[in-house]
Design a protein around this motif. Structure first.
Motif, PDB file in Angstrom:
ATOM      1  N   GLU A  66      35.140  31.474  59.398  1.00  0.00           N
ATOM      2  CA  GLU A  66      34.271  32.329  58.609  1.00  0.00           C
ATOM      3  C   GLU A  66      35.050  33.134  57.581  1.00  0.00           C
ATOM      4  OE1 GLU A  66      30.903  35.846  59.245  1.00  0.00           O
ATOM      5  OE2 GLU A  66      31.991  34.998  60.959  1.00  0.00           O
ATOM      6  N   MET A  67      36.210  33.649  57.981  1.00  0.00           N
ATOM      7  CA  MET A  67      37.060  34.397  57.057  1.00  0.00           C
ATOM      8  C   MET A  67      37.562  33.495  55.931  1.00  0.00           C
ATOM      9  SD  MET A  67      40.492  36.586  57.899  1.00  0.00           S
ATOM     10  CE  MET A  67      39.599  37.484  59.159  1.00  0.00           C
ATOM     11  N   MET A  68      37.935  32.248  56.282  1.00  0.00           N
ATOM     12  CA  MET A  68      38.389  31.302  55.268  1.00  0.00           C
ATOM     13  C   MET A  68      37.278  30.968  54.286  1.00  0.00           C
ATOM     14  SD  MET A  68      40.938  29.535  54.134  1.00  0.00           S
ATOM     15  CE  MET A  68      42.079  29.559  55.525  1.00  0.00           C
ATOM     16  N   ASP A  69      36.057  30.777  54.791  1.00  0.00           N
ATOM     17  CA  ASP A  69      34.926  30.512  53.899  1.00  0.00           C
ATOM     18  C   ASP A  69      34.686  31.678  52.952  1.00  0.00           C
ATOM     19  OD1 ASP A  69      34.521  28.066  55.053  1.00  0.00           O
ATOM     20  OD2 ASP A  69      32.963  28.760  56.450  1.00  0.00           O
ATOM     21  N   HIS A  70      34.801  32.894  53.493  1.00  0.00           N
ATOM     22  CA  HIS A  70      34.612  34.078  52.653  1.00  0.00           C
ATOM     23  C   HIS A  70      35.678  34.146  51.567  1.00  0.00           C
ATOM     24  CE1 HIS A  70      33.379  38.119  51.586  1.00  0.00           C
ATOM     25  NE2 HIS A  70      34.652  38.509  51.697  1.00  0.00           N
ATOM     26  N   TRP A  71      36.919  33.830  51.917  1.00  0.00           N
ATOM     27  CA  TRP A  71      38.017  33.872  50.946  1.00  0.00           C
ATOM     28  C   TRP A  71      37.830  32.798  49.877  1.00  0.00           C
ATOM     29  CZ3 TRP A  71      41.931  30.231  49.890  1.00  0.00           C
ATOM     30  CH2 TRP A  71      42.936  30.675  49.025  1.00  0.00           C
ATOM     31  N   ILE A  72      37.456  31.599  50.296  1.00  0.00           N
ATOM     32  CA  ILE A  72      37.231  30.517  49.333  1.00  0.00           C
ATOM     33  C   ILE A  72      36.073  30.868  48.404  1.00  0.00           C
ATOM     34  CG2 ILE A  72      36.510  28.108  49.094  1.00  0.00           C
ATOM     35  CD1 ILE A  72      38.032  27.504  51.676  1.00  0.00           C
ATOM     36  N   GLY A  73      35.025  31.469  48.978  1.00  0.00           N
ATOM     37  CA  GLY A  73      33.905  31.886  48.139  1.00  0.00           C
ATOM     38  C   GLY A  73      34.322  32.910  47.086  1.00  0.00           C
ATOM     39  N   GLY A  74      35.208  33.850  47.469  1.00  0.00           N
ATOM     40  CA  GLY A  74      35.700  34.833  46.511  1.00  0.00           C
ATOM     41  C   GLY A  74      36.521  34.194  45.407  1.00  0.00           C
ATOM     42  N   VAL A  75      37.361  33.210  45.797  1.00  0.00           N
ATOM     43  CA  VAL A  75      38.174  32.515  44.797  1.00  0.00           C
ATOM     44  C   VAL A  75      37.286  31.757  43.814  1.00  0.00           C
ATOM     45  CG1 VAL A  75      39.880  30.688  44.446  1.00  0.00           C
ATOM     46  CG2 VAL A  75      40.197  32.344  46.290  1.00  0.00           C
ATOM     47  N   LEU A  76      36.278  31.069  44.312  1.00  0.00           N
ATOM     48  CA  LEU A  76      35.371  30.331  43.439  1.00  0.00           C
ATOM     49  C   LEU A  76      34.599  31.260  42.514  1.00  0.00           C
ATOM     50  CD1 LEU A  76      33.976  27.683  45.962  1.00  0.00           C
ATOM     51  CD2 LEU A  76      35.683  27.341  44.176  1.00  0.00           C
ATOM     52  N   THR A  77      34.184  32.418  43.038  1.00  0.00           N
ATOM     53  CA  THR A  77      33.477  33.402  42.201  1.00  0.00           C
ATOM     54  C   THR A  77      34.362  33.905  41.072  1.00  0.00           C
ATOM     55  OG1 THR A  77      32.133  34.093  44.097  1.00  0.00           O
ATOM     56  CG2 THR A  77      32.244  35.598  42.222  1.00  0.00           C
ATOM     57  N   GLU A  78      35.630  34.182  41.402  1.00  0.00           N
ATOM     58  CA  GLU A  78      36.568  34.655  40.386  1.00  0.00           C
ATOM     59  C   GLU A  78      36.828  33.578  39.339  1.00  0.00           C
ATOM     60  OE1 GLU A  78      38.794  37.376  38.418  1.00  0.00           O
ATOM     61  OE2 GLU A  78      37.556  37.683  40.219  1.00  0.00           O
ATOM     62  N   GLN A  79      36.916  32.324  39.766  1.00  0.00           N
ATOM     63  CA  GLN A  79      37.116  31.241  38.814  1.00  0.00           C
ATOM     64  C   GLN A  79      35.919  31.094  37.885  1.00  0.00           C
ATOM     65  OE1 GLN A  79      38.002  27.805  41.198  1.00  0.00           O
ATOM     66  NE2 GLN A  79      40.186  28.299  41.393  1.00  0.00           N
ATOM     67  N   ARG A  80      34.710  31.203  38.444  1.00  0.00           N
ATOM     68  CA  ARG A  80      33.519  31.126  37.612  1.00  0.00           C
ATOM     69  C   ARG A  80      33.483  32.274  36.612  1.00  0.00           C
ATOM     70  NH1 ARG A  80      31.034  29.349  42.523  1.00  0.00           N
ATOM     71  NH2 ARG A  80      30.429  31.503  43.003  1.00  0.00           N
ATOM     72  N   ARG A  81      33.852  33.468  37.072  1.00  0.00           N
ATOM     73  CA  ARG A  81      33.880  34.619  36.171  1.00  0.00           C
ATOM     74  C   ARG A  81      34.898  34.414  35.053  1.00  0.00           C
ATOM     75  NH1 ARG A  81      34.966  38.133  39.668  1.00  0.00           N
ATOM     76  NH2 ARG A  81      32.830  38.799  40.157  1.00  0.00           N
ATOM     77  N   SER A  82      36.060  33.872  35.399  1.00  0.00           N
ATOM     78  CA  SER A  82      37.095  33.616  34.403  1.00  0.00           C
ATOM     79  C   SER A  82      36.628  32.584  33.381  1.00  0.00           C
ATOM     80  CB  SER A  82      38.378  33.135  35.091  1.00  0.00           C
ATOM     81  OG  SER A  82      39.382  32.826  34.151  1.00  0.00           O
ATOM     82  N   ARG A  83      35.949  31.539  33.859  1.00  0.00           N
ATOM     83  CA  ARG A  83      35.447  30.532  32.934  1.00  0.00           C
ATOM     84  C   ARG A  83      34.401  31.119  31.991  1.00  0.00           C
ATOM     85  NH1 ARG A  83      35.727  27.017  37.509  1.00  0.00           N
ATOM     86  NH2 ARG A  83      33.516  27.388  37.937  1.00  0.00           N
ATOM     87  N   ARG A  84      33.566  31.996  32.520  1.00  0.00           N
ATOM     88  CA  ARG A  84      32.555  32.618  31.667  1.00  0.00           C
ATOM     89  C   ARG A  84      33.197  33.449  30.567  1.00  0.00           C
ATOM     90  NH1 ARG A  84      29.517  33.284  36.592  1.00  0.00           N
ATOM     91  NH2 ARG A  84      30.368  35.395  36.833  1.00  0.00           N
ATOM     92  N   TRP A  85      34.248  34.237  30.894  1.00  0.00           N
ATOM     93  CA  TRP A  85      34.931  35.039  29.885  1.00  0.00           C
ATOM     94  C   TRP A  85      35.609  34.157  28.839  1.00  0.00           C
ATOM     95  CZ3 TRP A  85      34.146  39.735  28.492  1.00  0.00           C
ATOM     96  CH2 TRP A  85      33.696  40.686  29.411  1.00  0.00           C
ATOM     97  N   LYS A  86      36.235  33.057  29.289  1.00  0.00           N
ATOM     98  CA  LYS A  86      36.856  32.147  28.331  1.00  0.00           C
ATOM     99  C   LYS A  86      35.816  31.569  27.382  1.00  0.00           C
ATOM    100  CE  LYS A  86      40.801  30.743  31.190  1.00  0.00           C
ATOM    101  NZ  LYS A  86      41.456  29.611  31.901  1.00  0.00           N
ATOM    102  N   LEU A  87      34.682  31.185  27.933  1.00  0.00           N
ATOM    103  CA  LEU A  87      33.616  30.648  27.109  1.00  0.00           C
ATOM    104  C   LEU A  87      33.099  31.697  26.132  1.00  0.00           C
ATOM    105  CD1 LEU A  87      31.669  28.317  26.488  1.00  0.00           C
ATOM    106  CD2 LEU A  87      30.170  29.195  28.299  1.00  0.00           C
ATOM    107  N   PHE A  88      32.984  32.959  26.592  1.00  0.00           N
ATOM    108  CA  PHE A  88      32.520  34.041  25.730  1.00  0.00           C
ATOM    109  C   PHE A  88      33.462  34.246  24.547  1.00  0.00           C
ATOM    110  CE2 PHE A  88      32.964  38.577  24.663  1.00  0.00           C
ATOM    111  CZ  PHE A  88      31.711  38.813  24.143  1.00  0.00           C
ATOM    112  N   PHE A  89      34.771  34.306  24.815  1.00  0.00           N
ATOM    113  CA  PHE A  89      35.739  34.525  23.740  1.00  0.00           C
ATOM    114  C   PHE A  89      35.772  33.339  22.778  1.00  0.00           C
ATOM    115  CE2 PHE A  89      37.745  37.604  26.779  1.00  0.00           C
ATOM    116  CZ  PHE A  89      37.595  38.712  25.968  1.00  0.00           C
TER     117      PHE A  89
END
Length: 371
Positions: A66-89
């Motif tokens: 469960e902890m690993m799933d939570h960590w992976i979910g956080g990493v994926l969320t951060e990657q999606r956020r980073s992609r959105r900012w790159k797309l915005f710029f």
């Protein structure tokens, strides 16, 4: 008798009741079983008290998953956020490029001035607004182009310099002055200078070439003089312990260096430059205004006057406004602006350069002399 002594009474006296600690141990099943050391107990995951070791290990494995799933979910969320900012710029940069491209194409193909002026009689307006300088909207090239457009328009009854400027570059002012005098000598149509809030220094230099000068009673007019302004930091640089290193070829090349003292000889030389430039200013104003100027020595002292005072000194011909001039010339308030439009791309890059220069503290005029 003995039976009475050994039998408890109705009040319960003599009955042996269990203590609170013994009762809590019997009722609390979590305290039953073998004692586990504190370190081992802390390492185990919570569970039912009767769970065996295999069940505890399974619970621990599930918690880790469960902890690993939570960590992976956080990493994926951060990657999606980073992609959105790159797309915005990227989209922002693309939008800026498209706007600049559109502005350039618009200025080249769609924003060109009309070749055919209005058919009815009108005033041909040329705007002189702001500081007169090569890198400002009120530059000689732009104003001269507007003058010629208005002059060549057959339906333009008069060419009007609409002035609202404190002055600026002597070179830019002289170029505009010379062009007005050239057109004035042809005598095809009148050239009128209309001063709004201020027409001082280099702006009055330009107005003096016109056939007639009109100003409001509260307009500021005059300031016929030349100025150089600087600072002296020689003592400040010594206090903070900074060594100034300047290499020149020519002993007077750095005579205006603000970190070196201005000696008497250099000051006299620079004053002679200012005086000669001032003399040229005076001669051109006299050539433009002629005998209309009064004999007052204050005219060329650098002072400014309002429009009403300027009438008495001969600096202005009449008090009025642009609307009054239009009614006098064409019978109504009808005019056409012949000032070339500013290139949006050039305006954007020029403004950006000015802001950067001001932020860095390196914003300096093209010439140290100012009208």
């Amino acid at each position: 008798m003995s039976d009475d002594l050994t039998r408890p009474d109705d009040t319960g006296e003599g009955r042996a009741e269990p203590t609170r600690n013994s009762r809590s141990k019997e009722e609390d099943r979590w305290t039953q079983g073998p004692e586990v050391p504190s370190g081992k107990r802390a390492s185990q995951m919570p569970g039912a008290p009767d769970d065996d070791a295999e069940t505890l290990r399974e619970r621990q494995r599930l918690a880790q998953l469960e902890m690993m799933d939570h960590w992976i979910g956080g990493v994926l969320t951060e990657q999606r956020r980073s992609r959105r900012w790159k797309l915005f710029f990227r989209l922002t940069v693309l939008a800026i490029v498209l706007v600049m491209l559109f502005a350039t194409l618009y200025s080249l193909f769609w924003d060109s001035p009309s070749v055919t002026p209005p058919a009815q009689r009108h005033l041909g307006i040329v705007e002189v607004n702001g500081v007169i300088a090569s890198d400002s909207p009120a530059n000689a090239e732009r104003i001269i182009k507007g003058l010629n457009r208005a002059w060549e328009a057959e339906s333009a009854a008069a060419v009007v310099l609409h002035i609202n400027s404190p002055g600026g570059s002597p070179v830019q002012s002289q170029r505009i002055y010379a062009e007005i005098m050239r057109l004035r000598e042809q005598g095809d149509k009148p050239i009128i200078a209309v001063i709004e809030d201020i027409g001082a220094s280099g702006a009055y230099y330009i107005a003096a070439a016109a056939d007639e000068i009109v100003a409001s009673p509260v307009s500021l007019v005059g300031s016929i003089g030349v100025i150089y302004a600087g600072f002296g930091f020689e003592e400040a640089i010594e206090r903070i312990g900074v060594e100034r290193r300047v290499l020149t070829a020519g002993e007077n090349k750095a005579f205006l260096d603000p970190f070196q003292p201005l000696d008497e000889e250099a000051e006299q030389f620079w004053q002679s430059v200012l005086s000669q430039t001032h003399r040229q200013f005076i001669e051109d104003v006299r050539a433009g205004r002629g005998e209309r100027l009064s004999d007052s020595s204050d005219i060329f002292s650098g002072l400014v006057w309002n429009g009403e005072q300027s009438i008495e000194l001969g600096l202005v011909d009449q008090l009025g406004s642009l609307e009054q001039v239009s009614r006098n010339q064409v019978g109504n308030t009808d005019w056409q602006d012949y000032t070339p439009s500013l290139d949006p791309f050039d305006r954007l890059t020029r403004r950006f350069s000015q802001v950067v220069a001001e932020v860095l503290g390196v914003s300096t005029p093209n010439t140290p002399l100012r009208y």
